[in-house]
Every structure is written in C-alpha cells, then in structure tokens.
Design an enzyme around this catalytic site. Structure first.
Site, PDB file in Angstrom:
ATOM      1  N   THR A   1      -0.584   1.624   6.808  1.00 28.63           N
ATOM      2  CA  THR A   1      -0.476   0.416   5.986  1.00 28.63           C
ATOM      3  C   THR A   1      -0.389  -0.779   6.915  1.00 28.63           C
ATOM      4  O   THR A   1       0.253  -0.714   7.963  1.00 28.63           O
ATOM      5  CB  THR A   1       0.755   0.461   5.055  1.00 28.63           C
ATOM      6  OG1 THR A   1       0.847  -0.805   4.377  1.00 28.63           O
ATOM      7  CG2 THR A   1       2.052   0.723   5.799  1.00 28.63           C
ATOM      8  N   GLY A   2      -1.055  -1.868   6.539  1.00 26.78           N
ATOM      9  CA  GLY A   2      -1.010  -3.039   7.397  1.00 26.78           C
ATOM     10  C   GLY A   2      -2.283  -3.845   7.247  1.00 26.78           C
ATOM     11  O   GLY A   2      -3.029  -3.667   6.272  1.00 26.78           O
TER      12      GLY A   2
ATOM     13  N   GLY B   1      -5.636  -4.458   7.296  1.00 27.17           N
ATOM     14  CA  GLY B   1      -6.714  -3.474   7.325  1.00 27.17           C
ATOM     15  C   GLY B   1      -7.811  -3.723   8.342  1.00 27.17           C
ATOM     16  O   GLY B   1      -8.347  -2.785   8.933  1.00 27.17           O
TER      17      GLY B   1
ATOM     18  N   THR C   1       0.851  -1.204   0.000  1.00 24.50           N
ATOM     19  CA  THR C   1       0.000   0.000   0.000  1.00 24.50           C
ATOM     20  C   THR C   1       0.877   1.242   0.000  1.00 24.50           C
ATOM     21  O   THR C   1       1.965   1.228   0.573  1.00 24.50           O
ATOM     22  CB  THR C   1      -0.867  -0.026   1.276  1.00 24.50           C
ATOM     23  OG1 THR C   1      -1.792  -1.084   1.166  1.00 24.50           O
ATOM     24  CG2 THR C   1      -1.619   1.277   1.497  1.00 24.50           C
TER      25      THR C   1
HETATM   26  N1  ASP Z   1      -4.074  -1.826   4.604  1.00 27.30           N
HETATM   27  C1  ASP Z   1      -4.251  -2.522   3.357  1.00 27.30           C
HETATM   28  C2  ASP Z   1      -5.528  -3.284   3.399  1.00 27.30           C
HETATM   29  O1  ASP Z   1      -5.796  -3.949   4.385  1.00 27.30           O
HETATM   30  C3  ASP Z   1      -3.145  -3.434   3.015  1.00 27.30           C
HETATM   31  C4  ASP Z   1      -1.739  -2.948   3.339  1.00 27.30           C
HETATM   32  O2  ASP Z   1      -1.552  -1.814   3.732  1.00 27.30           O
HETATM   33  O3  ASP Z   1      -0.774  -3.731   3.206  1.00 27.30           O
HETATM   34  O4  ASP Z   1      -6.252  -3.282   2.432  1.00 27.30           O
END
Ligand code: ASP
Length: 354
Positions: A270-271, A273, A219
């Site tokens: 980011t992470g 979600g 992301t």
């Molecule tokens: N946060 C994003 C989601 O869950 C994915 C990511 O940031 O790696 O869609």
C-alpha cells in the site's frame, strides 16, 4: 523529518508454538510436528495516521474491523482451508466496510465516480488474476480470483472486466453504492489543491504529488500461509483520490502491489502506486529473499526504507514467508495492520508505536 519504521515481527511459528501452554503441556516430538503451521497478516493502508487526529471512537472502529478481518481469514486457515480463501475472506470484510479505500469506502475519481483495482496471486504456481478500473463490482478481489481461475488471462480492465464478470454471473452494482460523505469531502479538498497547483503552472503529476498522503490512503491487502504450506497474497483498492484519465495504481499490478511464491514470500503493498510500480516493490522483496537469502524483514526494510523512501515513495508492505515469519514494514507514520499466527491471539496496530 521523515521517519523510518521497520516493524518486523520475527515470528517463527514452531518457536511460538513451543512457548504456548497447550503445546508445552504435551511436548512430545510427535505433537510438535503435528502442530498446525499457519499465519495471516492484513493491512488497511499506510500513511499519515496520527494519534492526535484520531478520536478514540474512530480508533476503536478501525481496530474492531481489522480484528474482524484477520479473524475471518484465520478461521479459514484454522479449519484447514486454502490461503487463497483466507486472503479473500479477510479482504472481503474490509471491502465491505466504509472505513477502507476498497469496495464500499473507495475514494472518488476526479470526475466523481469510483474505479476499483484488485489482484490476487497463488504462491503454489504463480497463477495470478487482476482487475483494473472496474466500476460496478462490489468485491473486486473476488473478480480478480475469477480471472485467475476461470480465464486464460491475468489482468482485465474496465468495461471488458465487467463483461467477463457478467458472463460469470457476478451481479453488477450501481457505482453510487461506493459513495461516502468522508471520501466526497476528500475529493473536494483534493480538487481545490490540484486547481491551486495547476494555477501555479505545475503539471498534473506535480499537482498530484503535492497532495498529502491521506488523499490516497486505505487500500487493503492480505497475505496468508495455510496448513498445506501454501502462500497467497491479495490487494484491493479504490486507488488515489481525484485520479483521472483511467489511472491505474500498483494494486492490480502483479509484482508491484501483490506477489506470492512459496519459494520466497507473499507480499501485499500500500502506498504511492506510481513508485511501487516503477520499483516493482512486491517482487523485489521476494527476489531478495529468493536469490540473496535475505530474511523477509531485511528485504522489506531494504526496499521500503532504503530504496523507496529516499526517492519519495511512501507506503508499506505486509510480508509472510513459508515458515510463518511476518514483516509489517512501512515508511509512513502509521499503517492499519493486523497479524495472527496459529494458536496465538490477533495482534492489531495502527500507529508506528503500535
Ligand atoms: N497503492 C494505491 C494506489 O496507488 C493507493 C494506496 O495504497 O494508498 O492506487
């Protein structure tokens, strides 16, 4: 063992400007007061990024693209442009690159397509715009901004968001333009893993949670402070590999993946979600700054390392306040990231130890 990292850069711009040779040479009070105060930080996803699994070429490619993105945003700010424009400029560079899970390099859904999410927020007035699950928009962050500026709504999803885009003259692209070989392989591996988990009678959620972090990484996001003192934040993503049933992550959810208010801070996350939505991560960080007088570094550490990590929520945030302090905080092995403050060179990093 889970590793914790709180990489907070305390960068008061006025202090750094005093140290810089140019300002030092003409250190009158008037010059200091006139020194431009602006800053920008970006991320390109957090997760299991290890030096051992990264070739020098790949590392250089990421670093170069991060530098290009941070400089695109910085240039806008340097010329006196708005933080919103800087955020969009930086994110567009990453959306247009196959390296990141946003725009061009978006991950695949379970059904082999791409569904993109994005949001943006204006720290001056808490105006915000978001799009979720769009399939035919090359740069979803631009459409999120249109929703904010040219509609009475905050979040538009799927076909309706695309109808809005068409009505505003945004070109529709074929979903296949987001195809990349690397993401296709990730989908195949993710599906194998999901099928194995399902055979063991686990439900879909458990199966998804069993996927290793790289299946949803990359992301992109940006936070910026302009010379007028205004903060902005934006986030854009393809979401999680093998997502299905119209799953929407935190990136387009204002307060979860994106937040900006001049009175507290600007955040892009980011992470995983689902955790970022349930823990209202971006807004929680800024609320701690606003009501508990926490620094952004403290607030980000509390939410990312002390609250999310113990419950299994992996990821990170980039945070900027109206004084130009920057915190880049993550509880994973790495986060693609860069920052740049007025008059200083760009700082680019990937791994936990840089
Ligand atoms: N946060 C994003 C989601 O869950 C994915 C990511 O940031 O790696 O869609």
């Amino acid at each position: 063992m889970k590793r914790i990292l709180n990489l907070a850069l305390s960068l008061p711009i006025s202090a750094l400007a005093l140290l810089s040779p140019i300002v030092h040479a003409q250190s009158s009070a008037a010059t200091e007061a006139a020194a431009p105060r602006f800053a920008i930080a970006i991320h390109g996803g957090a997760g299991t990024i290890e030096k051992s699994s990264m070739t020098p070429e790949k590392q250089r490619a990421y670093e170069a693209k991060l530098e290009e993105a941070i400089n695109a945003g910085y240039t806008v700010l340097e010329k006196g442009g708005a933080s919103l424009d800087a955020v969009v400029a930086a994110i567009n560079v990453m959306e247009n690159s196959p390296l990141f899970n946003a725009g061009k390099g978006a991950v695949y859904t379970y059904d082999g397509a791409h569904e993109l999410d994005a949001s943006i927020m204006d720290g001056r007035n808490r105006q915000a715009g978001a799009v979720a699950g769009v399939k035919r928009i090359a740069n979803p962050i631009n459409l999120a901004r249109m929703v904010m500026e040219d509609s009475p709504f905050v979040m538009l999803a799927g076909a309706g968001a695309e109808e809005f885009a068409r009505s505003r003259g945004v070109p529709m692209v074929d979903n296949k333009i987001f195809d990349t070989e690397q993401r296709r392989e990730q989908l195949e591996r993710a599906k194998e893993k999901l099928d194995q988990e399902n055979k063991q009678d686990k439900d879909y959620r458990a199966a998804v949670e069993a996927l290793p972090v790289p299946f949803r990484m990359g992301t992109v996001g940006a936070v910026a402070l302009d010379q007028q003192g205004n903060l902005a934040a934006g986030t854009s993503t393809g979401g999680m590999t093998a997502k299905r049933f119209g799953r929407i992550g935190d990136a387009p959810v204002i307060g979860a993946g994106t937040f900006a208010d001049n009175k507290s801070c600007a955040v892009s996350a980011t992470g995983h979600g689902e955790y970022f939505i349930r823990y209202n991560v971006a807004a929680d960080i800024c609320t701690r700054v606003a009501y508990q007088n926490k620094t952004i570094a403290q607030a980000a550490d509390e939410v990312i390392n002390q609250i999310l990590l113990p419950v299994g929520g992996t990821g990170g945030v980039i945070v900027l306040d109206a004084k130009g302090n920057i915190a880049l905080t993550f509880n994973t092995k790495g986060m693609y990231r860069a920052s740049r403050i007025a008059g200083q060179p760009a700082q680019v990093a990937i791994f936990e130890d840089k």
